[in-house]
Design a protein around this motif. Structure first.
Motif, PDB file in Angstrom:
ATOM      1  N   ALA A   7       0.845  -1.222  -0.002  1.00 37.13           N
ATOM      2  CA  ALA A   7      -0.038   0.203   0.048  1.00 37.13           C
ATOM      3  C   ALA A   7       0.859   1.408   0.118  1.00 37.13           C
ATOM      4  N   ALA A  64       3.759   1.405  -1.808  1.00 39.51           N
ATOM      5  CA  ALA A  64       4.522   1.630  -2.903  1.00 39.51           C
ATOM      6  C   ALA A  64       5.879   1.018  -2.733  1.00 39.51           C
ATOM      7  N   PHE A  80      -4.426   5.524   2.804  1.00 40.34           N
ATOM      8  CA  PHE A  80      -5.332   6.596   1.871  1.00 40.34           C
ATOM      9  C   PHE A  80      -4.369   8.088   1.876  1.00 40.34           C
ATOM     10  N   VAL A 140      -1.144   8.310  -0.290  1.00 42.78           N
ATOM     11  CA  VAL A 140      -1.344   8.492  -1.757  1.00 42.78           C
ATOM     12  C   VAL A 140      -0.745   9.723  -2.289  1.00 42.78           C
ATOM     13  N   GLN A 181       1.974  11.402  -1.304  1.00 45.23           N
ATOM     14  CA  GLN A 181       3.408  11.155  -1.316  1.00 45.23           C
ATOM     15  C   GLN A 181       4.006  12.476  -0.549  1.00 45.23           C
TER      16      GLN A 181
END
Length: 134
Positions: free
Chosen positions: A39, A41, A85, A88, A90
């Protein structure tokens, strides 16, 4: 008066300047990368030690006081799922997770606001979940 072992006391500003591996090495962060690494990456994920003890790894006293027995893996998965969540974007972010605080007297799940901080972890990205108590 002099402090003979000053290396045990790390100011908050110095802790932010360290990278992910250094924080894990000195024990300020618990590395939980194996739990939900996809999740993030392939990056590394960790939880601040105080936050981990308060919201994930309860002691027996907290379980008896709340009359709840949730597995540590269930509490960890709920926290990591909510934080995925926020990762995401970054960048540093905040997220909300419904959880039971081991230090409170209320056994019901309450919404708590956690912070997700991005750190360098060598060639990969490292994420650290923290909780700033009010």
């Amino acid at each position: 008066m002099r402090v003979s072992q000053y290396s045990h006391f790390i100011p908050a500003e110095a802790a932010r300047a360290l990278d992910f591996d250094s924080l894990v090495e000195i024990g300020l962060v618990i590395d939980v990368s194996g739990a939900l690494a996809r999740a993030f990456a392939g990056g590394r994920i960790g939880i601040e030690a105080g936050t981990y003890e308060r919201y994930v790894a309860w002691d027996n006293h907290a379980m008896r006081r709340h009359s709840l027995h949730l597995e540590t893996s269930q509490r960890l998965h709920a926290l990591l799922e909510a934080s995925a969540f926020a990762a995401v974007a970054q960048q540093d972010a905040s997220f909300v997770c419904r959880t039971v605080d081991a230090t409170s007297n209320d056994p019901r799940a309450q919404r708590a606001i956690f912070n997700l901080k991005r750190l360098s972890a060598g060639a990969r990205t490292g994420w650290v979940i923290t909780f700033d108590s009010p």
